[in-house]
Design an enzyme around this catalytic site. Structure first.
Site, PDB file in Angstrom:
ATOM      1  CG  ASP A  43      47.104  27.805  32.610  1.00  0.00           C
ATOM      2  OD1 ASP A  43      47.200  28.048  31.399  1.00  0.00           O
ATOM      3  OD2 ASP A  43      46.267  27.029  33.095  1.00  0.00           O
ATOM      4  CG  PHE A 103      36.297  51.059  39.186  1.00  0.00           C
ATOM      5  CD1 PHE A 103      37.404  51.606  38.547  1.00  0.00           C
ATOM      6  CD2 PHE A 103      35.475  50.193  38.479  1.00  0.00           C
ATOM      7  CE1 PHE A 103      37.673  51.281  37.231  1.00  0.00           C
ATOM      8  CE2 PHE A 103      35.750  49.883  37.164  1.00  0.00           C
ATOM      9  CZ  PHE A 103      36.848  50.426  36.532  1.00  0.00           C
ATOM     10  CG  ASP A 146      41.299  25.967  36.572  1.00  0.00           C
ATOM     11  OD1 ASP A 146      41.323  26.270  35.359  1.00  0.00           O
ATOM     12  OD2 ASP A 146      41.491  26.786  37.478  1.00  0.00           O
TER      13      ASP A 146
END
Lengths: 684, 564
Positions: free
Chosen positions: A311, A379, A520
């Site tokens: 990954d 934000f 995972d």
């Protein structure tokens, strides 16, 4: 997560030294306990040596005219030593693994669990009484009684006992963080846990089973090698047993004790004695990496893999985008842009924001306003901007479109130089963030996925070993290709979905390649099960942990690279010692044959190339060498032969030279030396 | 050595090595049923054979069926040959009115020819009729060689195929091996031999009156046809008792060269056939290099040893050449030693000199050639499958050292394969040492030797080695024609033949069923000088060292007693 590996190694290395010193005493005791025939029969070669030792001991009572009793007794003793040394090696390897398992196990003794009954009430039972499917409730401050899956609640868990990582981790039901490991402590809140393993099947039990000689399952290659060693033993048994009738035929007779000595020196005792220790030590190395294998088979398979599917996030890159450069708009000085970007990011607590601040602080020595002197602007989903207001000035940063909307510009109005820069950043797989103050565009920040330092070199090493790396990422092909080029992977699987991942693994396997991967999430489970080596993260889902054949307790995907090395080292060590063991026979022949036939054909003394003093000392020297070489090689068996990054041909050439040629030469010197010593000490 | 000795050696290597790549490809094409230039002529014959036997050539067999067919065929061949030899007195084509063989001798002979050994405890001209020679012995000479070739291609297919349940059809392989592989070459060689003066006739033995007035019987017979196949098919069973030392079996220098070259012509070519099966001729070159190296080491030792002067005569003032006792003076020392090395390296067993008379070291070279399992070129098919077993052992032993589970050409070697390899490793020790030790311990059988001391031991050891290795040559002086030795050596031959064939077929089946791993930078290199060296060491260490203690009692002791 992402605990740096060197630290782990350092920690274990220091523990190692102290541990070994404490281990050899119990190992000595174990060496004698392991003389039990039931244990010896796991290693047929050593069983043959033990039987020969027994026969030789009996022969000492019926002395042969050609052999002095003193020498006969010494030969018998050294035969026993040969067995004991092999047992000692196994015990030593076991001890190292067991010491770690014991310390982990210690906590689980007498652990109690609160088991939920059918009517919803709870009863207190011993943790060892829990069965698969039982549901238990664990409160803050209590230990989790067994491996399981969180079905309700959210809590912080300290897994230091297993992982060595002191910061607690969050475990909650659903999602990818639902698996818990037995013997870890809840530090907050409560959890309802469904137990997933019966007694004797837990992670800890598996760990112990891998490193315990008597219970350990032999790995496939070990079984095959065992068969070959048995075969060679049989061949040499035939050779030795038929020698006496042939000797009678030519009118002589050979001392039985010498024949026993010949048998033991010819059969592959070196590898036969160390095979078990090598296997245990290999597993122990894995355990010390904090990786638990479901079986030894997976570790061997790790040495065989052709393709690593990794990954991107967390393995190849840090997982967070970081600031890597700034480009000013026309007419803006870099300092102006820098100051604007710093101020716009001061209140930004995300990893990206912090990386900008960090980057700029190193670059320029700006005077930053104190906390009370500005108004943070967080934000929001509507503005998609963040920044601060310092007095009347409004510093903002954000995605290109959001900032353009803020300053009231169209895409086409952006100065050409800046537009080009934005385009370039996007092309290279990065993220452009615009910075502005009030209505003035200052420039662009280049955020990019930062490849972990050293990872490129590791991939290069793997490539030399012939292993290809495939980067798996959900990014679009453009971004993916840019990072792939930077990290030096061989191939990319972009816009990956679990289905695509699975299909890719199948395709690789159909082309005859073995695949290793780690994952995972619950949706990784099919791919983990399909891969030849699947490593699940300990903090992942129970589904992933079930499907994988290894679990990394530190949840560090980079470990897959170490696991491959461990697998290779295990196989190389076995091969090196087998070659060494067989090559040793040449010298032993030249030591024993002239001595053996001295009474029948004195002219065979011409084969006594080493000029050993007498027939008796020659045979004794060969036996002593045969026993001592086991002891000498114990450190190598436990440590494992280092596997360099090189092609198969280079590895073969190097190892053949060391262990093949070395195996032929070393015993000539060794036997001669022992012969000199034996005669100097008047032992013969 | 003279210049003609060197010319002989060069010519020998030229006729066996130069045609090998071409012949190897031919064998691959033939065994895989592809069209060759012989197809127009032999194709109809081949198809007629299948129709007659009721074989459907497209039907493939798994290893068990393949092995069963092979065993059934060999058993039938044995029964037929045994019957013919027992009953030859009542059968036609027996102008000398030779009686049937004694049962244990007939059994020994039948086993010997079925197993491609051609151990002869009899003398051809004195005890075998023309019918037995042609219908019995020559037929087995062909089909035993074809059987070896069939087993080899089954193993090649096992290595080359992926996840396949079948290995081919035994009947088809047998037919093609005989028809295309052996017959045309034999025809050519037989004609060449006839041209050189080898008899090929059905007429009676010739009776002549010598100058001294004594009556002389000169044996004749259909010799050329049988000599061609006994050489090409690595059989070795002579038409006449003294084999190719007989002037009718081997009349000229040219016939000598052709016959010695014919011994390993096909075995060398088959190494290339293997390369075509696995689509990688580098593999062939590595294996061939190893065979050549072993052959040269042994051959050079033997040549050196035979060119030494006789040490017993050194004190007396005698002008000495290399010892010629026991050698055919027409071919000299080099011609004899070349034949000895070749016939024992390949499992041929024909001779043009008496091995009993060789110097101890030369005799030891001959024995080691056989003891490693006849893998230095070896028998037709049998040599290469034996060699491939050593290749697998070498790969398994050293393959681990590259950090991967051992693989040969992509096929993983696991417990099952190792089990079968170990079974074949036990064949020679059991056949030579166990049976030899039994013979040596019994007072009656042990009396068969004609010399005391180490040389006598060599005679006994050689007999059992030759049997187990399916070689068939003998140390003269060993009285082998007793019921005990006939039966024991027959057992050794059976162990030596089927102790290899059955595990090899099982191995082929197991390998064929496997997936093949991708070959690349990280796969074990089984070509190049490094591997050749590794293979050489494996053969010497695993195959040869086993016999060192036993050899020490025979040729080593004999040699050292001459030197010191």
């Amino acid at each position: 997560m992402n605990m740096p590996i060197p630290e782990v190694k350092a920690r274990h290395a220091s523990v190692d030294q102290t541990r070994l010193a404490a281990l050899w005493r119990p190992a000595l005791v174990q060496a004698f306990i392991k003389l039990d025939p039931r244990q010896l029969k796991r290693s047929p070669v050593m069983l043959v040596v033990a039987i020969t030792a027994l026969l030789t001991t009996l022969l000492c009572l019926a002395p042969d005219s050609g052999v002095s009793t003193g020498v006969a007794v010494q030969i018998a003793l050294w035969l026993w030593f040969t067995v004991l040394f092999a047992n000692f090696a196994e015990a030593l390897a076991e001890g190292r693994g067991r010491a770690r398992a014991d310390s982990l196990k210690a906590g689980s003794q007498g652990l109690a669990a609160r088991r939920r009954l059918g009517d919803g009430s709870y009863e207190t039972v011993a943790a060892s009484a829990l069965r698969k499917g039982d549901v238990v409730r664990v409160e803050a401050g209590e230990m989790i009684p067994g491996d399981g899956e969180v079905i309700d609640g959210i809590a912080a868990v300290n897994e230091a006992a297993i992982t060595g990582e002191s910061a607690p981790v969050i475990r909650e039901s659903g999602g990818d963080r639902s698996a818990v490991t037995g013997n870890t402590r809840l530090v907050s809140d409560w959890l309802m846990i469904r137990i997933v393993s019966n007694p004797g099947e837990s992670t800890l039990d598996r760990m112990v089973a891998l490193v315990e000689g008597a219970r350990r399952q032999k790995t496939p290659n070990e079984i095959a090698l065992d068969i070959l060693l048995i075969g060679l033993t049989l061949v040499f048994l035939i050779v030795v047993v038929t020698l006496q009738p042939f000797a009678h035929f030519v009118g002589g007779s050979l001392p039985l004790i010498f024949l026993a000595a010949l048998l033991v020196t010819l059969i592959p005792t070196t590898i036969g004695g160390l095979l078990s220790a090598i296997g245990i030590a290999g597993m122990d190395r894995l355990v010390r990496l904090n990786v638990i294998a479901r079986s030894g088979r997976a570790v061997e398979a790790a040495g065989d893999v052709h393709t690593l599917m990794l990954d991107k996030t967390g393995t190849i890159t840090f997982g967070n985008r970081r600031c890597s450069a700034l480009h000013a708009a026309p007419g803006i000085t870099p300092r102006e842009l820098g100051e604007g970007a710093l101020l716009a990011s001061l209140a930004d607590d995300t990893a990206e924001g912090k990386s900008i601040v960090e980057y700029l602080r190193q670059l320029h020595g700006f005077v930053e306003p104190a906390a009370g002197q500005f108004e943070p602007v967080a934000f929001t989903a509507q503005t998609r901007l963040s920044g601060i207001d310092v007095g009347p000035r409004r510093y903002r940063k954000g995605a290109v479109d959001a900032v353009l909307a803020f300053v009231g510009m169209q895409r086409l109005d952006v100065p050409a130089a800046l537009a080009r820069e934005i385009e370039r950043i996007a092309q290279s797989g990065g993220t452009p963030l615009l910075v502005c103050v009030d209505k003035r565009l200052l420039g662009v920040i280049h955020l990019k996925d930062v490849v972990k330092p050293g990872i490129r070199e590791r991939f290069a090493e793997l490539r030399k070993l012939g292993i290809r790396t495939v980067m798996v990422t959900g990014d679009n092909p453009l971004t993916a290709a840019a990072i792939a080029a930077e990290a030096g992977v061989d191939d990319v699987l972009a816009e990956a979905t679990p289905e695509k991942k699975l299909a890719r693994i199948r395709q690789e396997q159909n082309d005859g390649r073995l695949v290793a991967m780690c994952g995972d999430g619950a949706n990784d489970a099919p791919a983990l099960a399909q891969a030849d080596v699947g490593m699940a993260m300990n903090d992942g889902t129970q589904a992933a942990r079930e499907a994988a054949n290894m679990v990394d307790l530190d949840s560090d995907p980079t470990k897959l690279l170490d696991v491959v090395q461990v697998g290779k080292a295990l196989l190389v060590t076995r091969g090196a010692l087998t070659t060494f063991s067989i090559a040793n026979d040449v010298a032993k022949y030249f030591a024993i044959l002239p001595a053996l036939f001295a009474a029948i054909y004195p002219q065979l003394g011409a084969l006594n190339l080493m000029h050993l003093a007498s027939p008796q000392s020659a045979i004794l020297s060969a036996i002593v060498f045969n026993a001592l070489i086991i002891v000498v090689l114990i450190p190598l068996a436990l440590r494992g032969v280092r596997v360099q990054a090189a092609s198969a041909a280079q590895l073969l050439r190097r190892n053949l030279l060391i262990y093949g040629l070395g195996g032929i030469v070393v015993p000539f010197a060794g036997i001669k030396l022992i012969d000199l010593l034996l005669n100097a000490l008047h032992l013969v | 050595m003279h210049s003609y000795d060197i010319a002989l050696l060069l010519a020998f290597f030229a006729i066996v090595l130069l045609p090998a790549p071409w012949l190897g490809r031919f064998y691959y094409n033939v065994m895989e049923g592809q069209r060759t230039w012989l197809t127009p002529v032999l194709g109809p014959v081949e198809r007629a054979c299948y129709r007659l036997a009721g074989v459907s050539p497209g039907h493939e067999q798994g290893w068990r069926h393949y092995a069963l067919a092979l065993l059934a065929f060999n058993l039938a061949g044995f029964v037929l040959l045994f019957g013919v030899l027992l009953l030859q007195g009542h059968l036609p084509l027996n102008p000398q009115h030779l009686p049937g063989q004694e049962w244990s001798l007939a059994l020994n002979t039948a086993v010997s020819f079925v197993t491609n050994t051609n151990w002869q405890a009899y003398s051809g001209e004195a005890s075998v009729s023309y019918l037995s020679q042609m219908l019995g012995l020559t037929v087995q000479n062909f089909v035993s060689a074809a059987t070896g070739l069939a087993v080899l291609v089954a193993l090649c297919r096992g290595i080359a195929r992926r996840t396949s349940a079948t290995l081919g059809n035994f009947w088809v392989d047998l037919t093609r091996a005989t028809l295309y592989g052996l017959l045309p070459l034999c025809l050519v060689l037989a004609l060449l031999l006839v041209w050189q003066g080898v008899p090929q006739t059905f007429t009676d033995y010739v009776h002549a009156l010598t100058l001294q007035g004594a009556e002389q019987v000169i044996p004749l017979g259909p010799a050329a046809s049988q000599i061609a196949i006994k050489q090409l098919g690595t059989n070795g069973g002579g038409f006449f008792g003294v084999n190719s030392a007989h002037p009718f079996e081997n009349p000229t220098a040219l016939s000598n060269l052709l016959e010695v070259g014919a011994i390993i012509l096909i075995p060398v070519a088959l190494v290339f056939t293997f390369g075509h099966y696995v689509k990688d001729l580098r593999q062939s070159r590595a294996i061939l290099a190893c065979m050549l190296a072993l052959f040269l080491i042994g051959g050079a030792t033997a040549l050196w040893s035979e060119h030494q002067p006789n040490l017993a005569l050194q004190s007396s003032q005698v002008q000495q050449t290399a010892p010629l006792e026991g050698k055919e003076s027409r071919f000299g020392v080099t011609g004899s030693v070349l034949w000895t090395a070749t016939t024992t390296a390949a499992s041929n067993g024909s001779v043009n000199a008496m091995h009993d008379s060789l110097n101890p070291l030369t005799g030891m070279v001959a024995m080691i050639n056989m003891m490693v399992g006849e893998v230095i070129f070896g028998g037709v098919g049998a040599g290469l499958y034996g060699m491939l077993l050593f290749v697998l052992i070498a790969v398994f032993l050293a393959g681990l050292m590259i950090g991967r589970t051992p693989e040969y050409l992509g096929k993983k070697l696991q417990a099952r394969e190792v089990q079968l390899l170990v079974a074949t490793l036990l064949v020679m020790p059991v056949g030579v040492l166990v049976l030899g030790a039994i013979a040596a311990s019994l007072p009656g059988p042990a009396a068969a030797i004609s010399n005391p001391g180490p040389h006598g031991f060599s005679q006994l050891l050689y007999a059992y080695t030759s049997g187990a290795a399916n070689n068939g040559s003998a140390f003269a002086g060993f009285g082998a024609n007793t019921v005990f030795h006939n039966l024991m050596i027959a057992l050794a031959m059976l162990i030596g033949r089927f102790g290899y064939i059955l595990p090899v077929l099982a191995l082929a089946g197991s390998l064929a069923a496997k997936r093949s791993a991708a070959q690349g930078l990280n796969s074990f290199p089984t070509h190049g000088p490094l591997f050749t060296g590794l293979l050489l060491l494996t053969i010497l260490l695993v195959g040869g060292l086993t016999f060192l203690p036993t050899l020490a009692l025979g040729p080593v002791a004999e040699h050292l007693s001459q030197v010191y």
